[in-house]
Design a protein around this motif. Structure first.
Motif, short mmCIF file in Angstrom:
data_model
loop_
_atom_site.label_atom_id
_atom_site.label_comp_id
_atom_site.label_asym_id
_atom_site.label_seq_id
_atom_site.Cartn_x
_atom_site.Cartn_y
_atom_site.Cartn_z
N THR A 86 78.03 53.62 -8.58
CA THR A 86 77.21 54.59 -9.18
C THR A 86 76.48 53.60 -10.25
O THR A 86 77.03 52.80 -10.99
CB THR A 86 78.11 55.51 -10.18
N VAL A 87 75.09 53.65 -10.14
CA VAL A 87 74.04 53.11 -11.10
C VAL A 87 74.10 53.25 -12.47
O VAL A 87 74.14 52.86 -13.39
CB VAL A 87 72.73 52.80 -10.22
N CYS A 88 73.60 55.00 -12.44
CA CYS A 88 73.77 55.52 -13.69
C CYS A 88 74.00 56.89 -13.33
O CYS A 88 73.89 57.53 -12.36
CB CYS A 88 72.41 55.41 -14.47
N SER A 89 74.39 57.75 -14.48
CA SER A 89 74.86 59.12 -14.42
C SER A 89 73.86 59.98 -15.25
O SER A 89 73.35 59.36 -16.21
CB SER A 89 76.21 59.25 -14.72
N GLY A 90 73.80 61.25 -15.30
CA GLY A 90 73.16 61.95 -16.27
C GLY A 90 71.67 62.31 -15.81
O GLY A 90 71.04 62.79 -16.49
N LEU A 91 71.48 62.14 -14.62
CA LEU A 91 70.10 62.40 -13.92
C LEU A 91 70.03 64.09 -13.63
O LEU A 91 71.18 64.45 -13.50
CB LEU A 91 69.64 61.63 -12.74
N PRO A 92 68.94 64.47 -13.54
CA PRO A 92 68.97 66.04 -13.34
C PRO A 92 69.75 66.19 -12.11
O PRO A 92 70.20 67.51 -11.79
CB PRO A 92 67.37 66.33 -13.29
N GLY A 93 69.34 65.60 -11.00
CA GLY A 93 69.99 65.74 -9.72
C GLY A 93 71.66 65.43 -9.65
O GLY A 93 72.22 65.85 -8.53
N GLY A 94 71.76 64.66 -10.18
CA GLY A 94 73.43 64.11 -10.23
C GLY A 94 73.46 62.42 -10.64
O GLY A 94 72.41 61.84 -11.22
N ASP A 95 74.48 62.01 -10.08
CA ASP A 95 74.62 60.52 -10.29
C ASP A 95 73.74 59.63 -9.43
O ASP A 95 73.53 60.21 -8.23
CB ASP A 95 76.02 60.07 -10.16
N LEU A 96 73.00 58.60 -9.78
CA LEU A 96 72.24 57.75 -8.93
C LEU A 96 73.33 56.77 -8.41
O LEU A 96 73.86 55.86 -9.13
CB LEU A 96 71.22 57.08 -9.67
N VAL A 97 73.66 56.71 -6.99
CA VAL A 97 74.57 55.96 -6.25
C VAL A 97 73.94 55.05 -5.27
O VAL A 97 73.06 55.28 -4.63
CB VAL A 97 75.46 56.79 -5.54
N VAL A 98 74.17 53.65 -5.26
CA VAL A 98 73.78 52.82 -4.21
C VAL A 98 75.16 52.66 -3.22
O VAL A 98 76.10 52.42 -3.53
CB VAL A 98 73.66 51.52 -4.85
N ALA A 99 74.79 52.88 -2.00
CA ALA A 99 75.77 53.17 -0.83
C ALA A 99 75.39 52.24 0.31
O ALA A 99 73.90 51.95 0.40
CB ALA A 99 75.93 54.47 -0.53
N GLN A 100 76.18 51.79 1.18
CA GLN A 100 75.87 51.04 2.34
C GLN A 100 75.19 52.06 3.10
O GLN A 100 75.44 53.14 3.25
CB GLN A 100 77.21 50.72 2.89
N ASN A 101 74.09 51.22 3.97
CA ASN A 101 73.42 52.39 5.00
C ASN A 101 74.20 52.48 6.19
O ASN A 101 75.36 52.50 6.23
CB ASN A 101 72.23 51.19 5.42
N VAL A 102 73.60 53.60 6.90
CA VAL A 102 74.48 54.39 7.71
C VAL A 102 75.00 53.60 9.07
O VAL A 102 75.84 54.22 9.65
CB VAL A 102 73.69 55.70 8.15
#
Length: 153
Positions: A86-102
């Motif tokens: 999680t990079v940051c939380s509290g955004l209107p859509g939810g947490d901003l997450v960096v994840a491994q590509n598919v």
């Protein structure tokens, strides 16, 4: 007698070579090396898919107001280890997450097949009169059913 001994010894050696070669091939799977690409998501919405760590860091820093160098290091870590961060939380859509590509995840299930009655089946054209195949439309090609023979009585 020596022919039988040679044949048996050859079979044992050949079998052992095949067995050990098979074990070597089983270990030859490619290692999932980091490819330098990550996904950036907010909640269930994917913002960036399969982008470089620097591109994800630039976008995340614009959304979160954090330093791009810190987020770039975090994205590189996610690409190497595979665990989302999680990079940051509290955004209107939810947490901003960096994840491994598919590439390391399982593929999505395929779409279901359309209903059979959606497309009407076309009938085979009738045989032309006077041809050698007269009576083909009368069920002459139907499989024989045991016990269904016509009986004259």
């Amino acid at each position: 007698m020596s022919f039988v001994k040679n044949a048996a010894a050859g079979a044992v050696l050949g079998g052992s070579l095949l067995f050990t070669a098979g074990l070597g091939m089983a270990q030859a799977q490619p290692v999932d090396a980091p490819d330098g690409l990550v996904n950036l998501t907010v909640g269930d919405l994917t913002l960036l898919e399969s982008v470089s760590a620097d591109t994800a860091a630039t976008a995340a820093s614009a959304l979160c107001g954090a330093e791009a160098t810190d987020i770039s290091a975090l994205a590189t870590q996610v690409d190497g280890e595979g665990a989302p961060q999680t990079v940051c939380s509290g955004l209107p859509g939810g947490d901003l997450v960096v994840a491994q590509n598919v590439s390391s995840q399982t593929p999505l299930p395929a779409a279901p097949f359309p209903a059979e009655d959606a497309a009407p089946a076309e009938e085979a054209p009738a045989a032309e009169s006077g041809s050698a195949e007269e009576g083909a439309g009368d069920g002459a090609d139907a499989p024989a059913v045991p016990g269904a023979e016509e009986s004259e009585g």
